[in-house]
Design a protein around this motif. Structure first.
Motif, mmCIF file in Angstrom:
data_model
loop_
_atom_site.group_PDB
_atom_site.id
_atom_site.type_symbol
_atom_site.label_atom_id
_atom_site.label_comp_id
_atom_site.label_asym_id
_atom_site.label_seq_id
_atom_site.Cartn_x
_atom_site.Cartn_y
_atom_site.Cartn_z
ATOM 1 N N LEU A 29 0.828 -1.212 0.000
ATOM 2 C CA LEU A 29 0.000 0.000 0.000
ATOM 3 C C LEU A 29 0.859 1.257 0.000
ATOM 4 O O LEU A 29 0.571 2.215 -0.718
ATOM 5 C CB LEU A 29 -0.935 0.010 1.209
ATOM 6 C CG LEU A 29 -2.184 -0.832 1.092
ATOM 7 C CD1 LEU A 29 -2.921 -0.880 2.428
ATOM 8 C CD2 LEU A 29 -3.093 -0.304 0.013
ATOM 9 N N LEU A 33 0.697 4.149 -2.632
ATOM 10 C CA LEU A 33 0.412 5.512 -2.176
ATOM 11 C C LEU A 33 1.549 6.463 -2.539
ATOM 12 O O LEU A 33 1.327 7.652 -2.756
ATOM 13 C CB LEU A 33 0.173 5.539 -0.666
ATOM 14 C CG LEU A 33 -1.156 4.985 -0.191
ATOM 15 C CD1 LEU A 33 -1.160 4.842 1.337
ATOM 16 C CD2 LEU A 33 -2.311 5.867 -0.653
ATOM 17 N N THR A 59 -6.457 -5.225 -2.052
ATOM 18 C CA THR A 59 -7.629 -4.683 -2.742
ATOM 19 C C THR A 59 -8.671 -4.209 -1.739
ATOM 20 O O THR A 59 -9.230 -3.109 -1.878
ATOM 21 C CB THR A 59 -8.222 -5.748 -3.682
ATOM 22 O OG1 THR A 59 -7.204 -6.165 -4.597
ATOM 23 C CG2 THR A 59 -9.401 -5.196 -4.464
ATOM 24 N N ARG A 61 -8.203 -3.287 1.403
ATOM 25 C CA ARG A 61 -7.731 -2.107 2.131
ATOM 26 C C ARG A 61 -7.816 -0.856 1.257
ATOM 27 O O ARG A 61 -8.119 0.223 1.752
ATOM 28 C CB ARG A 61 -6.316 -2.337 2.653
ATOM 29 C CG ARG A 61 -6.322 -3.317 3.840
ATOM 30 C CD ARG A 61 -4.944 -3.636 4.335
ATOM 31 N NE ARG A 61 -4.373 -2.519 5.065
ATOM 32 C CZ ARG A 61 -3.150 -2.543 5.591
ATOM 33 N NH1 ARG A 61 -2.391 -3.617 5.448
ATOM 34 N NH2 ARG A 61 -2.682 -1.498 6.248
ATOM 35 N N CYS A 62 -7.579 -0.996 -0.052
ATOM 36 C CA CYS A 62 -7.733 0.149 -0.958
ATOM 37 C C CYS A 62 -9.192 0.593 -1.013
ATOM 38 O O CYS A 62 -9.485 1.791 -1.014
ATOM 39 C CB CYS A 62 -7.232 -0.201 -2.358
ATOM 40 S SG CYS A 62 -5.454 -0.329 -2.475
ATOM 41 N N ALA A 92 -4.961 8.395 -1.573
ATOM 42 C CA ALA A 92 -5.545 7.260 -0.858
ATOM 43 C C ALA A 92 -6.995 7.043 -1.279
ATOM 44 O O ALA A 92 -7.418 5.903 -1.504
ATOM 45 C CB ALA A 92 -5.460 7.488 0.651
ATOM 46 N N LEU A 95 -7.030 5.430 -4.815
ATOM 47 C CA LEU A 95 -6.189 4.262 -5.068
ATOM 48 C C LEU A 95 -6.975 3.062 -5.565
ATOM 49 O O LEU A 95 -6.539 2.357 -6.476
ATOM 50 C CB LEU A 95 -5.416 3.906 -3.799
ATOM 51 C CG LEU A 95 -4.266 2.940 -3.940
ATOM 52 C CD1 LEU A 95 -3.271 3.399 -4.996
ATOM 53 C CD2 LEU A 95 -3.563 2.789 -2.596
ATOM 54 N N TYR A 96 -8.148 2.836 -5.015
ATOM 55 C CA TYR A 96 -8.959 1.683 -5.432
ATOM 56 C C TYR A 96 -9.341 1.812 -6.911
ATOM 57 O O TYR A 96 -9.194 0.879 -7.688
ATOM 58 C CB TYR A 96 -10.203 1.568 -4.554
ATOM 59 C CG TYR A 96 -11.058 0.369 -4.865
ATOM 60 C CD1 TYR A 96 -10.608 -0.918 -4.600
ATOM 61 C CD2 TYR A 96 -12.323 0.521 -5.424
ATOM 62 C CE1 TYR A 96 -11.393 -2.028 -4.880
ATOM 63 C CE2 TYR A 96 -13.115 -0.584 -5.698
ATOM 64 C CZ TYR A 96 -12.644 -1.855 -5.430
ATOM 65 O OH TYR A 96 -13.426 -2.950 -5.708
ATOM 66 N N LEU A 99 -6.356 1.184 -9.114
ATOM 67 C CA LEU A 99 -6.059 -0.250 -9.253
ATOM 68 C C LEU A 99 -6.989 -0.908 -10.257
ATOM 69 O O LEU A 99 -6.559 -1.729 -11.067
ATOM 70 C CB LEU A 99 -6.202 -0.965 -7.910
ATOM 71 C CG LEU A 99 -5.084 -0.784 -6.902
ATOM 72 C CD1 LEU A 99 -5.411 -1.543 -5.616
ATOM 73 C CD2 LEU A 99 -3.750 -1.245 -7.453
#
Length: 136
Positions: A29, A33, A59, A61-62, A92, A95-96, A99
């Motif tokens: 992460l 980040l 994934t 946590r994102c 942050a 980020l998801y 991805l």
């Protein structure tokens, strides 16, 4: 925590259940980040189960970073040892999505899978016939 700083090389030796997977996913992460392209990240582990669990945890946590409250985001960034700046909060939160939209996602695989991929990509250099079949 020094071990979470992706600019440092560390070795972690610990018994089962002590948080090694948490530490590794946290370092992943922090890399993401910090601006690492998802396709440039490779993590190698011993078992398929561990690889799948790490992939799922990163994934998840994102997703949590994208959906949590501002207070929870501050706590998560503090726990990761990441700077708590406006630009880091934005990173942050996004980020998801980054991805999901990156054509080359980060990869977590076993030593065996990594070695097989290298052999398939460079068979002549490895001295194996192109299109070889793997025997179990």
């Amino acid at each position: 925590m020094i071990a979470l700083d992706p600019a440092r090389n560390i070795v972690v030796q610990a018994s089962a259940g002590t948080g090694k997977t948490w530490l590794l996913t946290s370092r992943l992460l922090r890399l993401l980040l910090g601006g690492a392209a998802p396709g440039s990240v490779l993590a190698i582990t011993f078992t398929r189960q561990a690889a799948a669990e790490m992939q799922q945890r990163v994934t998840h946590r994102c997703l949590n970073l994208a959906l949590c409250s501002a207070t929870e985001l501050e706590a998560a960034l503090r726990e990761l040892g990441a700077p708590r700046t406006d630009s880091m909060r934005e990173r942050a939160r996004g980020l998801y999505e980054a991805l999901l939209s990156d054509p080359y996602s980060f990869r977590i695989m076993t030593f065996h899978a990594f070695s097989q991929e290298l052999l398939q990509r460079f068979p002549l250099e490895a001295g194996v016939p192109p299109g070889f079949d793997l025997c179990e």
